[in-house]
Design a protein around this motif. Structure first.
Motif, PDB file in Angstrom:
ATOM      1  N   ASN A 157      -7.938   0.666   8.703  1.00 24.43           N
ATOM      2  CA  ASN A 157      -6.603   0.082   8.591  1.00 24.43           C
ATOM      3  C   ASN A 157      -6.184  -0.037   7.129  1.00 24.43           C
ATOM      4  O   ASN A 157      -5.015   0.153   6.791  1.00 24.43           O
ATOM      5  CB  ASN A 157      -6.578  -1.282   9.269  1.00 24.43           C
ATOM      6  N   LYS A 202      -5.002   3.282   5.864  1.00 23.09           N
ATOM      7  CA  LYS A 202      -3.640   3.624   6.303  1.00 23.09           C
ATOM      8  C   LYS A 202      -2.606   2.972   5.395  1.00 23.09           C
ATOM      9  O   LYS A 202      -1.526   3.515   5.175  1.00 23.09           O
ATOM     10  CB  LYS A 202      -3.431   3.196   7.752  1.00 23.09           C
ATOM     11  N   GLN A 203      -2.937   1.785   4.865  1.00 24.98           N
ATOM     12  CA  GLN A 203      -1.994   1.090   3.989  1.00 24.98           C
ATOM     13  C   GLN A 203      -2.082   1.523   2.527  1.00 24.98           C
ATOM     14  O   GLN A 203      -1.071   1.744   1.881  1.00 24.98           O
ATOM     15  CB  GLN A 203      -2.222  -0.425   4.075  1.00 24.98           C
TER      16      GLN A 203
END
Ligand code: ARG
Length: 643
Positions: free
Chosen positions: A210, A213-214
């Motif tokens: 996650n 992804k950022q």
């Protein structure tokens, strides 16, 4: 005796390719003397020579002789060993013996090899065996249909870093010690499987995905995957921690109010969205999808794993290390974890407690091992649980005769719990084949720039200092073709030698100035000993292929003879290192040899002496260089020719 000796030589004739791992058999020159002495002792003691051979031990210092018989080991009743030693020394036929002299030395009989014979057998043996000198034979390849036959197989599990986390001092030591053990078992004739058990599974990889992804960048990932993933992990972890705080506070408040019987509906309404949107919860969900085999989630994780391994492989190569298997926590099969758990429950070893499953070791005569949870309340397995499944998986797959875990002493309890559980759950045979090589910690592995986090940084930091030291001698520095490459090797040598110097179980202080010094028993000093021999050969324009015809009887000086006696010990030193599993056994020997060499050069000059004498001395030096080379590469070092 000579006949027996030659037979062993003939069996090995076929092996001419001699690199480590190719398992050639070189002769141990000292075994020849053992046999000779035992045959002459046999009639005196009325024992078989084969019984006496193993009692003849190598001496750690040359003034105590080349072989010692500790008379007490003969277990002769009713006679003090000192008296018996004297009797043996008097009865041993010496007048016609061209091989040894001897003296009674308290409760020992000390044997000294006669120089002429030693030189003329030993030096040619080293010069022809080359890299095989000091290695041991193999009994043939393992038979897959019957694993008990033939060559023994050992798994050495070492290094085992965690993806997206620091490569800390513990991983460095595990890498160095494990790499050494793998080489040692290889040259002693074992089939070695080098295994890296990565920390590559768990909720934190959901968090990492996650985070990527950022904040992730494909470009940065390609450039330096390990550093980039770490950076992403740190960044997302910060966010997570900031979110954890109010969540934990609310949870605490709710608990307290509940206890007082107050209404918590409002607080719970506040908590739910916070939890739902937290990185922690997202990470949990992501990891759940990995566990469920979601292809997209797995693909990203797989990419991180592959790229990290790719990067690690390059760095390991700098340390002369390669792995046969990159396993890891992710590779342990769910069905095997289930099997282990079912078995532990069925055998009443694991018990339920507060929704979790645990083992209480005090119930199995191991109170010291405390309790260990093996399934969390949310149903997920733990680090120990995976290890419990992995140990059996490996045994099924590889049929190992031995497995060594090279893991820091901080995990002593963990490994002891692993072995104990394996033992009591019906796999005593497997547990007995396993050994924990537990090592002490490295302290102070930080630099002027702060704490180092990655293996490459550690090496770079030491390399900077190494270059500074090298530049102090401008002439030598300028003579180097590729000073950067030399600095690289010297830095790695410095790190490894400092690590391998003390007893494995003791920790040590990571001291860059000390390890990079050219004086004292350091890595650079050892490299210098090798480079100096290369330089002597270069300056003399030596034709190494012609050294076989050297007249070794010209080597009369005590320095030459003592150097040869030290070289004769090498195969026994390697054998002893296998017994102690302590790299310092070998390293101490190599330093002694380096000292003996440096005090010899003035007495045994090459350039300027008569051609025949020059050749004899070169033969001795080349033999010494070969032994240094063999010992250094066994430790994982790359010997340099110039520095
Ligand atoms: N990845 C672990 C750590 O960094 C070390 C693994 C040791 N080996 C094992 N089989 N548990 O702490």
């Amino acid at each position: 005796s000579a006949a027996k000796y030659n037979m062993a030589a003939e069996i090995s004739e076929g092996f001419t390719s001699l690199s480590i791992g190719q398992m050639a058999k070189a002769k141990n020159p000292v075994d020849f003397y053992r046999q000779h002495i035992a045959e002459r002792l046999a009639p005196i003691l009325n024992r078989k020579d084969s019984e006496l051979v193993p009692l003849l031990l190598w001496a750690t210092t040359l003034d105590k002789g080349d072989l010692n018989l500790p008379v007490a080991a003969l277990r002769v009743k009713g006679k003090p060993p000192q008296d018996l030693a004297k009797e043996i020394a008097e009865s041993f036929p010496t007048s016609d013996d061209t091989l040894v002299t001897l003296i009674a030395n308290g409760p020992f009989v000390s044997f000294f090899f006669k120089p002429e014979h030693l030189l003329k057998t030993l030096i040619p043996e080293i010069l022809t065996s080359k890299t095989a000198y000091g290695t041991n034979p193999v009994s043939g390849l393992k038979d897959p249909s019957d694993p008990s036959k033939g060559q023994k197989r050992v798994i050495v599990e070492f290094s085992s870093p965690n993806i997206a986390k620091e490569f800390h001092a513990g991983h460095l030591r595990s890498t160095i010690i494990g790499g050494f053990l793998a080489k040692l078992y290889t040259i002693m004739g074992w089939e070695v499987i080098r295994m890296n058990y990565l920390g590559d599974w768990g909720k934190q990889y959901g968090l990492l995905a996650n985070g990527f992804k950022q904040f992730g960048s494909q470009e940065e990932l390609d450039k330096n995957s390990i550093a980039h993933l770490f950076q992403v992990y740190v960044q997302i972890n910060k966010i997570k921690s900031a979110q954890d705080e109010p969540i934990n506070e609310l949870k605490k408040e709710i608990k307290e109010k509940k206890a007082k019987g107050e209404d918590v509906t409002e607080l719970e309404q506040k908590l739910t969205p916070l939890v739902e949107e937290s990185e922690d919860e997202k990470a949990r969900k992501y990891f759940k999808s990995m566990e469920d085999g979601d292809p997209e989630a797995l693909a990203l994780w797989q990419k991180f794993r592959d790229m990290s391994i790719g990067k690690y492989q390059k760095t390991y190569a700098r340390l002369n290390i390669e792995f046969d298997v990159y396993s890891g926590e992710s590779q342990v099969k769910a069905e095997n974890i289930k099997k282990v758990l079912d078995n532990l429950v069925a055998k009443n070893i694991a018990e339920e407690s507060d929704g979790a499953l645990l083992i209480d070791f005090s119930k199995f005569g191991a109170k010291k091992l405390n309790k260990a949870i093996i399934v969390r309340r949310d149903g997920t397995p733990l680090y120990l649980t995976r290890d419990l499944a992995a140990i059996l998986e490996r045994h099924d797959q590889y049929h190992f005769d031995k497995m060594i875990y090279v893991v820091a002493d901080q995990q002593n309890e963990h490994v002891a719990q692993l072995f104990k559980t394996t033992d009591i759950s019906g796999h005593k045979d497997v547990a007995e084949k396993c050994e924990h090589i537990s090592f002490g910690m490295v302290k102070g592995m930080s630099t002027r720039k702060g704490t180092v986090k990655f293996l490459d940084d550690i090496i770079q930091t030491v390399k900077d200092t190494m270059l500074e030291t090298m530049m102090k001698n401008e002439n030598k520095y300028n003579a180097l073709e590729d000073p950067d490459a030399v600095a690289d090797i010297l830095a790695i040598t410095a790190i490894m030698v400092q690590d391998l110097t003390g007893k494995v179980r003791n920790g040590y202080e990571f001291n860059i100035n000390q390890m990079t010094a050219f004086e004292g028993d350091t890595g650079p000093y050892l490299q210098y000993a090798h480079a100096r021999l290369c330089s002597i050969e270069r300056k003399a324009n030596a034709d190494l292929s012609a050294l076989g015809s050297a007249d070794l009887s010209l080597l009369q000086e005590s320095h030459a003879i003592n150097l040869a006696r030290a070289l004769a010990q090498y195969p026994d030193v390697v054998l002893n290192t296998l017994k102690t599993r302590e790299p310092s056994t070998l390293l101490t020997y190599l330093f002694k040899m380096a000292h003996a060499l440096s005090s010899s050069y003035d007495h045994l000059q090459v350039v300027g002496s008569e051609p025949e004498l020059q050749k004899a001395r070169l033969a001795l030096y080349e033999a010494a260089r070969q032994v240094l080379w063999n010992g250094m590469t066994l430790l994982g070092l790359t010997p340099v020719q110039r520095m």
